[in-house]
Design an enzyme around this catalytic site. Sequence first.
Site, PDB file in Angstrom:
ATOM      1  N   LYS A 190      14.569  56.125 118.484  1.00 26.79           N
ATOM      2  CA  LYS A 190      14.624  57.081 119.277  1.00 26.79           C
ATOM      3  C   LYS A 190      14.396  58.554 118.645  1.00 26.79           C
ATOM      4  CE  LYS A 190      19.155  56.056 120.001  1.00 26.79           C
ATOM      5  NZ  LYS A 190      20.529  56.033 120.671  1.00 26.79           N
ATOM      6  N   CYS A 210      32.287  60.173 125.762  1.00 26.54           N
ATOM      7  CA  CYS A 210      31.287  59.137 126.145  1.00 26.54           C
ATOM      8  C   CYS A 210      31.749  58.156 127.233  1.00 26.54           C
ATOM      9  CB  CYS A 210      30.902  58.537 124.937  1.00 26.54           C
ATOM     10  SG  CYS A 210      31.848  57.281 124.249  1.00 26.54           S
ATOM     11  N   ARG A 229      18.993  55.513 133.674  1.00 26.81           N
ATOM     12  CA  ARG A 229      18.948  56.796 133.367  1.00 26.81           C
ATOM     13  C   ARG A 229      17.878  57.461 133.817  1.00 26.81           C
ATOM     14  NH1 ARG A 229      19.861  57.271 126.762  1.00 26.81           N
ATOM     15  NH2 ARG A 229      21.956  56.363 127.250  1.00 26.81           N
ATOM     16  N   CYS A 285      29.535  50.039 128.351  1.00 25.52           N
ATOM     17  CA  CYS A 285      29.053  50.084 126.839  1.00 25.52           C
ATOM     18  C   CYS A 285      29.373  48.667 125.990  1.00 25.52           C
ATOM     19  CB  CYS A 285      29.310  51.394 126.320  1.00 25.52           C
ATOM     20  SG  CYS A 285      28.454  51.403 124.797  1.00 25.52           S
ATOM     21  N   ARG A 344      13.012  61.078 123.735  1.00 33.49           N
ATOM     22  CA  ARG A 344      14.008  61.138 124.858  1.00 33.49           C
ATOM     23  C   ARG A 344      14.190  62.346 125.743  1.00 33.49           C
ATOM     24  NH1 ARG A 344      18.032  57.275 124.096  1.00 33.49           N
ATOM     25  NH2 ARG A 344      17.315  55.439 122.879  1.00 33.49           N
ATOM     26  N   CYS A 393      33.105  54.666 119.983  1.00 35.04           N
ATOM     27  CA  CYS A 393      32.750  54.140 118.522  1.00 35.04           C
ATOM     28  C   CYS A 393      31.838  55.072 117.791  1.00 35.04           C
ATOM     29  CB  CYS A 393      31.764  52.768 118.932  1.00 35.04           C
ATOM     30  SG  CYS A 393      29.806  53.335 119.279  1.00 35.04           S
ATOM     31  N   CYS A 449      28.077  59.366 120.851  1.00 32.01           N
ATOM     32  CA  CYS A 449      27.186  59.777 122.161  1.00 32.01           C
ATOM     33  C   CYS A 449      27.821  61.048 122.734  1.00 32.01           C
ATOM     34  CB  CYS A 449      27.358  58.820 123.000  1.00 32.01           C
ATOM     35  SG  CYS A 449      26.339  57.213 122.709  1.00 32.01           S
ATOM     36  N   LYS A 464      14.793  62.828 119.399  1.00 29.61           N
ATOM     37  CA  LYS A 464      15.445  63.794 120.461  1.00 29.61           C
ATOM     38  C   LYS A 464      15.159  65.243 120.066  1.00 29.61           C
ATOM     39  CE  LYS A 464      19.243  60.738 121.687  1.00 29.61           C
ATOM     40  NZ  LYS A 464      20.555  60.567 121.578  1.00 29.61           N
TER      41      LYS A 464
HETATM   42 FE1  SRM Z   1      24.139  57.243 123.280  1.00 24.90          FE
HETATM   43  C1  SRM Z   1      23.710  53.995 122.542  1.00 24.90           C
HETATM   44  C2  SRM Z   1      25.450  56.301 126.215  1.00 24.90           C
HETATM   45  C3  SRM Z   1      23.900  60.433 124.281  1.00 24.90           C
HETATM   46  C4  SRM Z   1      23.894  58.431 120.069  1.00 24.90           C
HETATM   47  N1  SRM Z   1      24.420  55.745 124.270  1.00 24.90           N
HETATM   48  C5  SRM Z   1      24.106  54.558 123.898  1.00 24.90           C
HETATM   49  C6  SRM Z   1      24.332  53.056 124.831  1.00 24.90           C
HETATM   50  C7  SRM Z   1      23.072  53.094 125.433  1.00 24.90           C
HETATM   51  C8  SRM Z   1      24.871  51.634 124.319  1.00 24.90           C
HETATM   52  C9  SRM Z   1      23.846  50.651 123.874  1.00 24.90           C
HETATM   53  O1  SRM Z   1      23.023  50.995 123.082  1.00 24.90           O
HETATM   54  O2  SRM Z   1      24.141  49.623 124.378  1.00 24.90           O
HETATM   55  C10 SRM Z   1      25.475  53.817 125.807  1.00 24.90           C
HETATM   56  C11 SRM Z   1      25.296  53.466 127.209  1.00 24.90           C
HETATM   57  C12 SRM Z   1      26.707  53.745 127.725  1.00 24.90           C
HETATM   58  C13 SRM Z   1      26.791  53.332 129.277  1.00 24.90           C
HETATM   59  O3  SRM Z   1      27.360  52.381 129.569  1.00 24.90           O
HETATM   60  O4  SRM Z   1      26.219  54.118 129.851  1.00 24.90           O
HETATM   61  C14 SRM Z   1      25.095  55.366 125.329  1.00 24.90           C
HETATM   62  N2  SRM Z   1      24.529  58.154 124.987  1.00 24.90           N
HETATM   63  C15 SRM Z   1      25.247  57.698 126.085  1.00 24.90           C
HETATM   64  C16 SRM Z   1      25.389  58.726 127.125  1.00 24.90           C
HETATM   65  C17 SRM Z   1      25.464  58.137 128.336  1.00 24.90           C
HETATM   66  C18 SRM Z   1      26.912  59.367 126.820  1.00 24.90           C
HETATM   67  C19 SRM Z   1      27.622  59.963 127.800  1.00 24.90           C
HETATM   68  O5  SRM Z   1      28.712  59.789 128.154  1.00 24.90           O
HETATM   69  O6  SRM Z   1      27.141  61.049 128.142  1.00 24.90           O
HETATM   70  C20 SRM Z   1      24.335  59.946 126.676  1.00 24.90           C
HETATM   71  C21 SRM Z   1      23.275  59.675 127.443  1.00 24.90           C
HETATM   72  C22 SRM Z   1      22.356  60.778 127.032  1.00 24.90           C
HETATM   73  C23 SRM Z   1      20.986  60.603 127.712  1.00 24.90           C
HETATM   74  O7  SRM Z   1      20.972  61.042 128.883  1.00 24.90           O
HETATM   75  O8  SRM Z   1      19.782  60.509 127.282  1.00 24.90           O
HETATM   76  C24 SRM Z   1      24.494  59.513 125.281  1.00 24.90           C
HETATM   77  N3  SRM Z   1      23.976  58.947 122.486  1.00 24.90           N
HETATM   78  C25 SRM Z   1      24.014  60.218 122.878  1.00 24.90           C
HETATM   79  C26 SRM Z   1      24.006  61.429 121.868  1.00 24.90           C
HETATM   80  C27 SRM Z   1      24.271  62.734 121.943  1.00 24.90           C
HETATM   81  C28 SRM Z   1      22.849  63.690 122.278  1.00 24.90           C
HETATM   82  O9  SRM Z   1      21.830  62.942 122.234  1.00 24.90           O
HETATM   83  O10 SRM Z   1      23.040  64.662 122.190  1.00 24.90           O
HETATM   84  C29 SRM Z   1      23.952  60.519 120.579  1.00 24.90           C
HETATM   85  C30 SRM Z   1      24.202  61.201 119.476  1.00 24.90           C
HETATM   86  C31 SRM Z   1      22.898  61.879 118.952  1.00 24.90           C
HETATM   87  C32 SRM Z   1      21.915  61.155 118.326  1.00 24.90           C
HETATM   88  O11 SRM Z   1      21.194  60.438 118.955  1.00 24.90           O
HETATM   89  O12 SRM Z   1      22.069  60.748 116.772  1.00 24.90           O
HETATM   90  C33 SRM Z   1      23.959  59.257 121.047  1.00 24.90           C
HETATM   91  N4  SRM Z   1      23.880  56.407 121.374  1.00 24.90           N
HETATM   92  C34 SRM Z   1      23.634  56.928 120.325  1.00 24.90           C
HETATM   93  C35 SRM Z   1      23.636  55.789 119.305  1.00 24.90           C
HETATM   94  C36 SRM Z   1      23.635  56.104 117.832  1.00 24.90           C
HETATM   95  C37 SRM Z   1      22.149  56.440 117.388  1.00 24.90           C
HETATM   96  C38 SRM Z   1      21.967  56.268 116.045  1.00 24.90           C
HETATM   97  O13 SRM Z   1      20.786  56.823 115.553  1.00 24.90           O
HETATM   98  O14 SRM Z   1      22.366  55.873 115.103  1.00 24.90           O
HETATM   99  C39 SRM Z   1      23.421  54.543 119.975  1.00 24.90           C
HETATM  100  C40 SRM Z   1      23.425  53.207 119.464  1.00 24.90           C
HETATM  101  C41 SRM Z   1      22.022  53.015 118.982  1.00 24.90           C
HETATM  102  O15 SRM Z   1      21.105  53.277 119.542  1.00 24.90           O
HETATM  103  O16 SRM Z   1      21.826  51.774 118.644  1.00 24.90           O
HETATM  104  C42 SRM Z   1      23.534  54.880 121.238  1.00 24.90           C
HETATM  105 FE1  SF4 Z   2      29.142  53.492 123.853  1.00 20.15          FE
HETATM  106 FE2  SF4 Z   2      29.658  54.243 121.324  1.00 20.15          FE
HETATM  107 FE3  SF4 Z   2      27.970  55.571 122.764  1.00 20.15          FE
HETATM  108 FE4  SF4 Z   2      30.444  55.657 123.503  1.00 20.15          FE
HETATM  109  S1  SF4 Z   2      29.602  56.459 121.440  1.00 20.15           S
HETATM  110  S2  SF4 Z   2      28.962  55.456 124.686  1.00 20.15           S
HETATM  111  S3  SF4 Z   2      30.989  53.833 122.760  1.00 20.15           S
HETATM  112  S4  SF4 Z   2      27.594  53.752 122.095  1.00 20.15           S
END
Ligand code: SRM
Ligand code: SF4
Length: 568
Positions: A204, A427, A71, A433, A140, A472, A476, A206
């Site tokens: 993290k 997502c 990323r 993922c 981030r 899930c 995201c 944000k």
């Molecule tokens: Fe996310 C984890 C993809 C934005 C909340 N996110 C992941 C992981 C890295 C899976 C993992 O931990 O193994 C995913 C990788 C998937 C892949 O194969 O690429 C993933 N997140 C993404 C992306 C690529 C989604 C997309 O389709 O665009 C976004 C990348 C953002 C970036 O460039 O930095 C992405 N993730 C978000 C957002 C939206 C936002 O930030 O505005 C959220 C919700 C906001 C938040 O943080 O609460 C988000 N991602 C999560 C979470 C839940 C975090 C939590 O506090 O509960 C996880 C799981 C974790 O961190 O344990 C996660």
């Molecule tokens: Fe993966 Fe869940 Fe984030 Fe989708 S919402 S990219 S399934 S961690």
Amino acid sequence: MSHPSVEDIKINSHRLRGTLAEGLLDATTGSLNFEDQRTIKFHGSYQQDDRDLRDERRRQKLEPAHQFMIRIRAPGGVFTPRQWLGLDEIATTYASHSLRVTTRQTFQIHGVIKRELKATMQAINAAAMDTISACGDVNRNVLGASNPLQSALHAQVHDWAQRLSLHFKPATRAYYEIWLDEEKVAESGVEHEPIYGDAYLPRKFKIAVAVPPYNDVDVFANDLGLVAIVDDAGQLAGFNVAIGGSMGASHGIAAHYPRIGNVIGFVTPEQVFAIAEAAVTVQRDLGDREDRKHARFKYTIDDHGSDRIVAMMEARAGFTLQPARPFHFEHNGDRFGWVEGDNGLWHLTLSLPSGRIADTPGRPLLTGLREIAKVHEGEFRMTCNQNVIIAGVPAAQRARIDALVAQHGLDRENNAPTAIARSAVSCVALPTCALAMAEAERYLPGFLAALEPLLDKHGLREAPILLRISGCPNGCSRPYLAEIALVGKAVGRYNLFLGGDHRGMRMNTLYRENITEPQILEALEPLLGRYAAERETDERFGDFLHRAGIVELPPYPTNRQVALELHA
Ligand code: SRM
Ligand code: SF4
């Protein structure tokens, strides 16, 4: 054998070095060891495996098809054509021949194998980008509004995003040593981390900067949201500050809930760094370091009370927040097509399905954007809705861009024939993922196709309904802010949420649990019918569902919508 905790791994990592350098050289496996898989996140990369191949490889007694996602750190989401071409070359040389625009307005590439990881990181740096802190328990990628109409404001906000990102960049030289072969100096491994300390953050963190009237960054989904307040002369007066936004949840566990940021006051531009640092360090000191599922700033705020957290932030910042100022958001989407900026240059927003830029039959999107990057003299701006803006085009160049758009199927008719498709977000989910329970990106086109006849039946083809799909409950795609959301439960099964608003200011509510596509369509059909028949002028779907009493606010403990009295 039990693994060490992430807290122990961070503390013992020699400032995020771990044994990464050695692990990268180990040719006996495509994987890193458990500790380094955690440490590498701080360098902007995740170890993954291709889940489509998992069962077959297990049957063949092979290790999983390990690969890495990378990323980019891109505060404000702006890329030059040279950077674009660099990314394109990296994607086609080392990765899965695709670029993926994320919901935090940057790029991910997937499918890099371990032995090419270092060369890929070096290529990213050679193209004038880096990946520092794009993942991990640190601040981030900082979001900045991408609205192309307000050019001067956009430049200022972009500058804020850059400066905040730099301010919160870890001090460790680990990244430069491991990936760029920087020579070790005396303090290597023991650098002073003035903001983060030895154990970095509990989780993290944000930050986003929004510029009303557009909430295209979904500012209230961030741990720290800054809403720009512009005075009557059009100058930036300062920012309203919102804390504790976050989407992550768990199915069936009430203690893990999404939360909208609460607006706590106003700061002048000179006060921004102090208040941001106060928020980060309060979370560093009070955040839960035992339970990672309960470690985001939102839980720290709810556990200790918002008043106490704000008082601590003010004490650390050295000033009292001013009362928050009124603001108004019209919507949290993108505006598609050409618009003229206030500096006389033109900007073209293109809708990219789930932000995926790849060449597929009839839609050579990767090639098309490469050809545009070769002739474009302005910049590319990524949006948090996974779209791209070809920004800063002189009027005389528009025809050339239009021709390339048409030639490569980049136009919206091709990619998103309905309004709901244009603004939909999903997502990544399967196959990369590790946490995905259901398809998201790969399901979106099929779901939209299944929905289209319903939209047509009720004359809603151009109704701008906000749909988001997540594989899930981690959220995201920020699904809990959508008017219609599908959140993956199991392969082919989703929870259906309804009733968010179109401004990113109200959470939606669980409407049906664990249902299949036919059941989703069956649930939506009568609601779309009633919406078409009973809506008031310009009334949006989520607002209608509330007015008609079909949904109520969700039962989360705090902050389910932004206090509307500020919403002037
Ligand atoms: Fe996310 C984890 C993809 C934005 C909340 N996110 C992941 C992981 C890295 C899976 C993992 O931990 O193994 C995913 C990788 C998937 C892949 O194969 O690429 C993933 N997140 C993404 C992306 C690529 C989604 C997309 O389709 O665009 C976004 C990348 C953002 C970036 O460039 O930095 C992405 N993730 C978000 C957002 C939206 C936002 O930030 O505005 C959220 C919700 C906001 C938040 O943080 O609460 C988000 N991602 C999560 C979470 C839940 C975090 C939590 O506090 O509960 C996880 C799981 C974790 O961190 O344990 C996660
Ligand atoms: Fe993966 Fe869940 Fe984030 Fe989708 S919402 S990219 S399934 S961690």
